[in-house]
Design a protein around this motif. Sequence first.
Motif, PDB file in Angstrom:
ATOM      1  N   UNK A 152      18.691  51.619  45.462  1.00 32.13           N
ATOM      2  CA  UNK A 152      19.018  50.681  44.389  1.00 32.13           C
ATOM      3  C   UNK A 152      19.890  49.525  44.864  1.00 32.13           C
ATOM      4  N   UNK A 153      19.682  48.364  44.277  1.00 33.12           N
ATOM      5  CA  UNK A 153      20.587  47.241  44.459  1.00 33.12           C
ATOM      6  C   UNK A 153      21.750  47.399  43.477  1.00 33.12           C
ATOM      7  N   UNK A 154      22.945  47.024  43.923  1.00 30.55           N
ATOM      8  CA  UNK A 154      24.133  47.132  43.076  1.00 30.55           C
ATOM      9  C   UNK A 154      24.758  45.750  42.954  1.00 30.55           C
ATOM     10  N   UNK A 155      24.843  45.236  41.734  1.00 31.06           N
ATOM     11  CA  UNK A 155      25.441  43.924  41.499  1.00 31.06           C
ATOM     12  C   UNK A 155      26.940  44.058  41.277  1.00 31.06           C
ATOM     13  N   UNK A 156      27.663  42.981  41.551  1.00 38.03           N
ATOM     14  CA  UNK A 156      29.102  42.982  41.307  1.00 38.03           C
ATOM     15  C   UNK A 156      29.355  43.010  39.802  1.00 38.03           C
ATOM     16  N   UNK A 157      30.259  43.869  39.387  1.00 39.27           N
ATOM     17  CA  UNK A 157      30.586  43.984  37.971  1.00 39.27           C
ATOM     18  C   UNK A 157      32.095  44.142  37.819  1.00 39.27           C
ATOM     19  N   UNK A 158      32.739  43.096  37.338  1.00 41.14           N
ATOM     20  CA  UNK A 158      34.196  43.130  37.192  1.00 41.14           C
ATOM     21  C   UNK A 158      34.582  43.997  35.998  1.00 41.14           C
ATOM     22  N   UNK A 159      35.632  44.796  36.128  1.00 39.83           N
ATOM     23  CA  UNK A 159      36.097  45.588  34.982  1.00 39.83           C
ATOM     24  C   UNK A 159      36.518  44.685  33.827  1.00 39.83           C
ATOM     25  N   UNK A 160      36.489  45.207  32.620  1.00 44.32           N
ATOM     26  CA  UNK A 160      36.886  44.440  31.447  1.00 44.32           C
ATOM     27  C   UNK A 160      38.311  43.930  31.602  1.00 44.32           C
ATOM     28  N   UNK A 161      38.487  42.650  31.308  1.00 44.89           N
ATOM     29  CA  UNK A 161      39.808  42.054  31.371  1.00 44.89           C
ATOM     30  C   UNK A 161      40.238  41.616  32.754  1.00 44.89           C
ATOM     31  N   UNK A 162      39.354  41.764  33.758  1.00 42.78           N
ATOM     32  CA  UNK A 162      39.681  41.389  35.127  1.00 42.78           C
ATOM     33  C   UNK A 162      38.918  40.128  35.521  1.00 42.78           C
ATOM     34  N   UNK A 163      39.462  39.348  36.460  1.00 41.23           N
ATOM     35  CA  UNK A 163      38.764  38.131  36.882  1.00 41.23           C
ATOM     36  C   UNK A 163      37.478  38.462  37.610  1.00 41.23           C
ATOM     37  N   UNK A 164      36.488  37.603  37.477  1.00 36.98           N
ATOM     38  CA  UNK A 164      35.212  37.807  38.141  1.00 36.98           C
ATOM     39  C   UNK A 164      35.296  37.375  39.604  1.00 36.98           C
ATOM     40  N   UNK A 205      36.170  39.151  42.396  1.00 42.43           N
ATOM     41  CA  UNK A 205      36.960  39.935  43.335  1.00 42.43           C
ATOM     42  C   UNK A 205      37.558  41.135  42.607  1.00 42.43           C
ATOM     43  N   UNK A 206      37.681  42.242  43.320  1.00 42.54           N
ATOM     44  CA  UNK A 206      38.328  43.426  42.779  1.00 42.54           C
ATOM     45  C   UNK A 206      39.014  44.165  43.921  1.00 42.54           C
ATOM     46  N   UNK A 207      40.211  44.675  43.666  1.00 42.54           N
ATOM     47  CA  UNK A 207      40.987  45.405  44.670  1.00 42.54           C
ATOM     48  C   UNK A 207      41.348  46.765  44.093  1.00 42.54           C
ATOM     49  N   UNK A 247      49.655  43.600  55.946  1.00 43.83           N
ATOM     50  CA  UNK A 247      50.455  42.762  55.053  1.00 43.83           C
ATOM     51  C   UNK A 247      49.569  41.927  54.137  1.00 43.83           C
ATOM     52  N   UNK A 248      48.486  41.381  54.694  1.00 45.08           N
ATOM     53  CA  UNK A 248      47.570  40.594  53.872  1.00 45.08           C
ATOM     54  C   UNK A 248      46.931  41.463  52.790  1.00 45.08           C
ATOM     55  N   UNK A 249      46.540  42.682  53.156  1.00 42.42           N
ATOM     56  CA  UNK A 249      45.954  43.596  52.173  1.00 42.42           C
ATOM     57  C   UNK A 249      46.994  43.978  51.118  1.00 42.42           C
ATOM     58  N   UNK A 250      48.219  44.232  51.545  1.00 43.87           N
ATOM     59  CA  UNK A 250      49.272  44.624  50.609  1.00 43.87           C
ATOM     60  C   UNK A 250      49.533  43.520  49.584  1.00 43.87           C
ATOM     61  N   UNK A 251      49.619  42.279  50.050  1.00 38.36           N
ATOM     62  CA  UNK A 251      49.888  41.172  49.128  1.00 38.36           C
ATOM     63  C   UNK A 251      48.725  40.953  48.161  1.00 38.36           C
ATOM     64  N   UNK A 252      47.506  41.052  48.666  1.00 34.52           N
ATOM     65  CA  UNK A 252      46.345  40.884  47.799  1.00 34.52           C
ATOM     66  C   UNK A 252      46.295  41.986  46.750  1.00 34.52           C
ATOM     67  N   UNK A 253      46.559  43.220  47.169  1.00 41.82           N
ATOM     68  CA  UNK A 253      46.559  44.346  46.240  1.00 41.82           C
ATOM     69  C   UNK A 253      47.633  44.162  45.170  1.00 41.82           C
ATOM     70  N   UNK A 287      49.041  41.321  44.110  1.00 46.31           N
ATOM     71  CA  UNK A 287      48.721  40.201  43.212  1.00 46.31           C
ATOM     72  C   UNK A 287      47.620  40.581  42.234  1.00 46.31           C
ATOM     73  N   UNK A 288      46.628  41.351  42.691  1.00 46.71           N
ATOM     74  CA  UNK A 288      45.535  41.744  41.799  1.00 46.71           C
ATOM     75  C   UNK A 288      46.060  42.599  40.647  1.00 46.71           C
ATOM     76  N   UNK A 289      47.056  43.419  40.933  1.00 50.73           N
ATOM     77  CA  UNK A 289      47.620  44.269  39.898  1.00 50.73           C
ATOM     78  C   UNK A 289      48.617  43.583  39.002  1.00 50.73           C
ATOM     79  N   UNK A 290      48.928  42.315  39.306  1.00 47.92           N
ATOM     80  CA  UNK A 290      49.936  41.582  38.533  1.00 47.92           C
ATOM     81  C   UNK A 290      49.305  40.665  37.496  1.00 47.92           C
ATOM     82  N   UNK A 291      48.128  41.024  37.013  1.00 40.27           N
ATOM     83  CA  UNK A 291      47.456  40.201  36.005  1.00 40.27           C
ATOM     84  C   UNK A 291      48.356  40.027  34.786  1.00 40.27           C
TER      85      UNK A 291
END
Length: 301
Positions: free
Chosen positions: A16-28, A30-32, A142-148, A150-154
């Motif tokens: 199967x092909x899997x398309x990107x699907x952002x969780x509800x309330x999250x920006x389209x 990217x997801x971390x 460090x780059x992964x930590x900062x991205x993670x 920021x993603x959780x700081x919606x």
Amino acid sequence: MVKKRQEGGEPVPEIPEVAFSAPAGRPRGVEVMTLAELRARADACQLSTPHRPGFHHLLLLDGGRLVHSVDFREHVLAPGDLLWSRPGQVQHFGDLTGAKGRLVLFEAGFLDPATATAARVEDWYGPPVRHPEGAAARGVDEAMRQLHGEFGALGGLPLEIHLDVLRHLLAVLVLRAAYPGGEADGDGSCAAGATYLRFRDAVERDFTRSRRVADYARSLGYAPRTLSRATEASAGVGAKEFIDRRVVLEAKRLLAHGDQSAARIADRLGFDDATNFSKFFQRQTGTTPIAFRTAVRSGAG
């Protein structure tokens, strides 16, 4: 729904092909998440079954051990290893129990074009697993930590500003992932690297029309030996092997993902007939096209 077809009288599911699907309330785009969150959200059977995502995966393993297959090649990750799989590549996870890590999913268009070019995000020939060490490893972490974080700081910033910050932080991560040793892969020769890149792009464009090194050498203005030396230095294999591997990869994708017959695939890949294609595929892989299709769809490939 996963479609099925008859192969030797038995139903064989397609990959199967899997398309990107952002969780509800999250920006389209990217997801971390952590691997623990992935285990909680996703069906383990679906993760362990071959699938074809239409987006990038960047996974940094923090602890434990993880087996992951990308384009029918199995990779064993240890703590500190970085996995990068790209849209369209067939992949599946091994047992996630005990594995700790952070995962970034992102669509190709989320990054700005300049970063995408510099990080070579469209380079399907790049190694799926990288092993940063020392300062490079600390930079990736460090780059992964900062991205993670920021993603959780919606909610802390206006949505558009939040997206811009995520885009910039992801840019840092993919650039560090693309150059885990601080410099480009290869033998350090600018001339060899440029020759290889021209050859790689020509193969990507024309591999269904020609599998002869001489044809590429003539069209690019190089001697065949020059192409082989440059490809060996940058990709670790000779020019002929590089071409054949690309043809085999496309054949595997078509066999695993679609319903086309071996004869139809042979025609798409530029073979005179199905017999020649089958002989080529078996010589390169040790199995027949139909046996490969059955095995990979049953989870044994």
